[in-house]
Design an enzyme around this catalytic site. Structure first.
Site, PDB file in Angstrom:
ATOM      1  N   GLU A 104      -6.925  -1.491  -7.250  1.00 54.21           N
ATOM      2  CA  GLU A 104      -6.084  -0.812  -7.764  1.00 54.21           C
ATOM      3  C   GLU A 104      -4.836  -1.313  -8.729  1.00 54.21           C
ATOM      4  O   GLU A 104      -4.161  -2.055  -7.784  1.00 54.21           O
ATOM      5  CB  GLU A 104      -5.495   1.090  -6.958  1.00 54.21           C
ATOM      6  N   ASN A 109      -5.110   6.772  -0.960  1.00 55.97           N
ATOM      7  CA  ASN A 109      -4.307   6.447   0.651  1.00 55.97           C
ATOM      8  C   ASN A 109      -3.715   8.303   0.162  1.00 55.97           C
ATOM      9  O   ASN A 109      -3.334   8.797   1.578  1.00 55.97           O
ATOM     10  CB  ASN A 109      -3.478   6.062   0.712  1.00 55.97           C
ATOM     11  N   SER A 161       0.966  -1.267   0.003  1.00 50.72           N
ATOM     12  CA  SER A 161      -0.231  -0.135   0.084  1.00 50.72           C
ATOM     13  C   SER A 161       1.051   1.246   0.088  1.00 50.72           C
ATOM     14  O   SER A 161      -0.067   2.614  -0.415  1.00 50.72           O
ATOM     15  CB  SER A 161      -0.420   0.454   1.101  1.00 50.72           C
ATOM     16  N   HIS A 177      -3.365  -3.579  -5.794  1.00 49.17           N
ATOM     17  CA  HIS A 177      -3.855  -3.533  -4.224  1.00 49.17           C
ATOM     18  C   HIS A 177      -5.425  -3.886  -3.541  1.00 49.17           C
ATOM     19  O   HIS A 177      -6.120  -3.037  -3.703  1.00 49.17           O
ATOM     20  CB  HIS A 177      -3.298  -1.815  -4.367  1.00 49.17           C
TER      21      HIS A 177
HETATM   22  P1  NAI Z   1       0.544  -9.313   7.892  1.00 49.88           P
HETATM   23  O1  NAI Z   1       1.322  -8.972   8.708  1.00 49.88           O
HETATM   24  O2  NAI Z   1      -1.574  -9.933   8.312  1.00 49.88           O
HETATM   25  O3  NAI Z   1       0.442 -10.986   7.203  1.00 49.88           O
HETATM   26  C1  NAI Z   1       1.678 -10.643   6.634  1.00 49.88           C
HETATM   27  C2  NAI Z   1       2.136 -12.639   6.571  1.00 49.88           C
HETATM   28  O4  NAI Z   1       3.159 -12.206   5.570  1.00 49.88           O
HETATM   29  C3  NAI Z   1       2.550 -13.276   7.785  1.00 49.88           C
HETATM   30  O5  NAI Z   1       1.225 -14.108   7.878  1.00 49.88           O
HETATM   31  C4  NAI Z   1       3.841 -13.418   7.550  1.00 49.88           C
HETATM   32  O6  NAI Z   1       4.529 -14.395   8.551  1.00 49.88           O
HETATM   33  C5  NAI Z   1       4.198 -13.350   6.316  1.00 49.88           C
HETATM   34  N1  NAI Z   1       5.528 -12.861   5.648  1.00 49.88           N
HETATM   35  C6  NAI Z   1       6.463 -11.825   6.146  1.00 49.88           C
HETATM   36  N2  NAI Z   1       7.671 -12.379   5.174  1.00 49.88           N
HETATM   37  C7  NAI Z   1       7.154 -13.414   4.459  1.00 49.88           C
HETATM   38  C8  NAI Z   1       7.975 -13.372   3.596  1.00 49.88           C
HETATM   39  N3  NAI Z   1       9.405 -13.579   3.140  1.00 49.88           N
HETATM   40  N4  NAI Z   1       7.692 -14.684   3.324  1.00 49.88           N
HETATM   41  C9  NAI Z   1       6.406 -15.217   2.739  1.00 49.88           C
HETATM   42  N5  NAI Z   1       5.740 -14.874   3.633  1.00 49.88           N
HETATM   43  C10 NAI Z   1       5.709 -13.732   4.596  1.00 49.88           C
HETATM   44  O7  NAI Z   1       0.201  -8.477   7.109  1.00 49.88           O
HETATM   45  P2  NAI Z   1      -1.004  -7.244   6.270  1.00 49.88           P
HETATM   46  O8  NAI Z   1      -1.747  -6.234   6.627  1.00 49.88           O
HETATM   47  O9  NAI Z   1      -1.812  -8.597   5.761  1.00 49.88           O
HETATM   48  O10 NAI Z   1      -0.201  -7.191   5.229  1.00 49.88           O
HETATM   49  C11 NAI Z   1       0.610  -7.631   4.119  1.00 49.88           C
HETATM   50  C12 NAI Z   1       1.044  -6.520   2.799  1.00 49.88           C
HETATM   51  O11 NAI Z   1      -0.579  -5.866   2.244  1.00 49.88           O
HETATM   52  C13 NAI Z   1       1.543  -5.562   3.356  1.00 49.88           C
HETATM   53  O12 NAI Z   1       2.116  -4.828   1.952  1.00 49.88           O
HETATM   54  C14 NAI Z   1       0.326  -3.834   3.692  1.00 49.88           C
HETATM   55  O13 NAI Z   1       1.293  -2.903   3.366  1.00 49.88           O
HETATM   56  C15 NAI Z   1      -0.155  -4.594   2.156  1.00 49.88           C
HETATM   57  N6  NAI Z   1      -1.881  -4.439   3.240  1.00 49.88           N
HETATM   58  C16 NAI Z   1      -1.833  -4.320   4.138  1.00 49.88           C
HETATM   59  C17 NAI Z   1      -3.898  -3.651   4.148  1.00 49.88           C
HETATM   60  C18 NAI Z   1      -3.830  -3.845   5.871  1.00 49.88           C
HETATM   61  O14 NAI Z   1      -5.027  -2.969   6.051  1.00 49.88           O
HETATM   62  N7  NAI Z   1      -3.571  -4.260   6.633  1.00 49.88           N
HETATM   63  C19 NAI Z   1      -4.105  -2.666   2.974  1.00 49.88           C
HETATM   64  C20 NAI Z   1      -3.685  -3.253   2.177  1.00 49.88           C
HETATM   65  C21 NAI Z   1      -2.305  -3.344   1.068  1.00 49.88           C
END
Ligand code: NAI
Length: 508
Positions: free
Chosen positions: A155, A193, A122, A143
């Site tokens: 997006e 954003n 994001s 996104h």
């Molecule tokens: P989260 O922390 O809930 O999940 C991330 C997951 O990725 C974890 O389960 C972790 O174990 C895993 N992980 C970390 N490094 C890894 C790797 N190298 N290989 C495989 N798995 C790995 O995070 P979330 O909130 O799901 O966010 C994920 C992505 O989505 C980020 O880039 C964030 O900026 C983006 N995003 C998040 C939003 C939100 O509201 N939480 C909205 C839109 C985008």
């Protein structure tokens, strides 16, 4: 063209977003691999998807056979090599450029030449993410918004090297998955954003000037302007750490553009650990025994039996019919040509705000007993109106205005004499930001409106809103705000100026 349903989708990262994206792709009919470095995250992700699907079945929105088929299309993988036949890889891992680049390098050598690589980032640059790849043209941003199964918007973000055909395939695929897709250029904050910043920033500015408390501003934005949540309750829900970090990252990424200056008030909340609902306290306190503060509302006052409308009230004109329906006689008189009209209510004069304070308008136009009215999404149906009063407005005149509006069934809130009140300055600044995003080729006017309606649930796209209230009027409001504060933050978008000079709107 959308990807065929037989194309296998690999989702990397099974957290909040990854699991949601896997849910969407599997429900749409694709075989889906779900990978995470932590097996417990995969288990939790799959468990969450099963629960979400059960909920859909219980609501009659999905039948059990489709639920079973969707779950059967999901495969947990603990080794990326097992997913080498995927045709689309979407990463939703930790928000770190270096780690994401390493992952894409690995995927580039693992997956077939035709495979599309996508990031759910994001805030990171798709251009930077692709810079390490041999074929950055097949990488794009995809996104989703949280929660991915429920939020409609996606997006499609193109970096400098992204092949348009890849972006178009993702666009068509997101639509085939039941989403509203928009194209965006990879710039800080993409569309949503970035364009959403003033929703928080203007409320924080008004609070910073002690012009109103959070509960009054929230009620104004919800009830008068039709936003699903007020800015303070929404910041409390998102978490101030997260919301402040997004504001900071957009501000820094635009080289400190004053338009995006973060708020000291919000920084203080973060420093104090008052992160919002999740920490039990933000702008509001949370807990079973805590009552939420209520909006400031004027006490009942006596209505006038008749009022005089001089000229046009502009977009607030439907108020007249409301008054008449409530038994208030309305006499209409011609007003000055090319100037805003007003409503004479007793000794009071009610005018729609144009971004100047009541004090300034009183001095400039030699008016007395001036009361300003804030913007409403629909004056015919609004339950509340927000007013400000000139310092030299007499109490009798003020009460006549308040009582007469109350007679029409309106709840009246007063805020201090702040430029552009709250709804008007926010909507004008959202339109200003949207216009700059169009000007800079980040998205089309249609896509910016769609993005804000479906990524943030705004009641109207900001550019359609500008069309409705008049682009010239928006330009005047912004110009007045700019003059009032003398700050770069309120500079008028060149596109707003151009459309205003031409008498054009954003949508035909
Ligand atoms: P989260 O922390 O809930 O999940 C991330 C997951 O990725 C974890 O389960 C972790 O174990 C895993 N992980 C970390 N490094 C890894 C790797 N190298 N290989 C495989 N798995 C790995 O995070 P979330 O909130 O799901 O966010 C994920 C992505 O989505 C980020 O880039 C964030 O900026 C983006 N995003 C998040 C939003 C939100 O509201 N939480 C909205 C839109 C985008």
């Amino acid at each position: 063209m959308a990807l065929d349903k037989n194309v296998k989708v690999l989702v990397i990262g099974a957290g909040a977003m990854g699991a949601g994206i896997a849910h969407v792709a599997a429900l749409a009919g694709h075989p889906v691999y779900l990978y995470d470095t932590r097996t417990e995250a995969i288990d939790k992700g799959l468990g969450g998807i099963a629960q979400d699907l059960d909920f859909l079945v219980s609501k009659g929105k999905l039948d059990s056979a489709a639920r079973e088929a969707t779950m059967a299309r999901l495969t947990a993988v603990t080794d990326l090599d097992a997913a080498s036949d995927a045709g689309l890889a979407i990463e939703a891992i930790v928000e770190n450029l270096d780690i994401k680049q390493k992952l894409f390098l690995q995927l580039e050598s693992l997956l077939g030449d035709e495979a599309i690589l996508a990031s759910n980032t994001s805030s990171l640059s798709i251009t930077a993410m692709g810079a390490v790849l041999a074929r950055p043209e097949r990488l794009a941003g995809l996104h989703f918004f949280n929660p991915a199964p429920r939020m409609k918007l996606v997006e499609i973000v193109s970096g400098l090297a992204t092949d348009r055909a890849v972006a178009n395939t993702l666009y068509a695929t997101a639509k085939a998955w039941g989403k509203v897709a928009v194209h965006a250029k990879s710039t800080p904050g993409f569309i949503v954003n970035r364009v959403a910043r003033p929703f928080y920033a203007e409320a924080l500015r008004v609070l910073n000037e002690c012009a109103a408390e959070p509960a009054t501003i929230d009620a104004a934005m919800r009830e008068c302007c039709g936003f699903p949540m007020g800015p303070f309750e929404l910041m409390d829900l998102i978490g101030h750490d997260v919301n402040y970090a997004v504001t900071r990252s957009v501000f820094d990424a635009y080289f400190g553009d004053k338009r995006f200056t973060p708020s000291l008030i919000q920084q203080d909340l973060v420093l104090a650990g008052r992160l919002g609902r999740k920490s039990g306290r933000g702008f509001y306190a949370y807990g079973a025994d805590v009552a939420k503060p209520v909006a400031r509302t004027e006490a009942p006052a006596t209505a006038e039996r008749s009022v005089t409308a001089v000229g046009s009230l502009g977009v607030a004109e439907p108020l007249l019919a409301k008054l008449e329906a409530a038994g208030v006689a309305v006499t209409r008189k011609a007003g000055p040509a090319d100037a805003a009209g007003w409503l004479e209510i007793g000794r009071g004069r009610l005018m729609l705000s144009d971004g100047r304070t009541a004090a300034r308008r009183t001095a400039e136009e030699g008016l007395s007993n001036l009361v300003l009215l804030d913007l409403c999404l629909d004056y015919a149906t609004t339950p509340r109106v927000v007013l400000s009063r000139a310092d030299h407005c007499g109490l009798g005149a003020w009460h006549a205005v308040v009582g007469t509006l109350q007679q029409a069934g309106l709840t009246v809130s007063r805020i201090d004499d702040v430029a552009g009140l709250i709804g008007l300055r926010t909507v004008a600044m959202l339109a200003n930001e949207g216009a700059d995003a169009v000007l800079q080729g980040i998205g089309s006017a249609a896509d910016i409106d769609l993005a804000m309606r479906f990524g943030t649930n705004y009641p109207k796209g900001p550019l359609s809103w500008a069309d409705q209230i008049g682009v010239r009027f928006v330009a005047r409001v912004l110009h007045n705000l700019r003059e009032h504060y003398g700050e770069e933050r309120y500079r008028v978008s060149p596109l707003i100026l151009r459309k205003s000079h031409n008498g054009d709107s954003f949508h035909e």
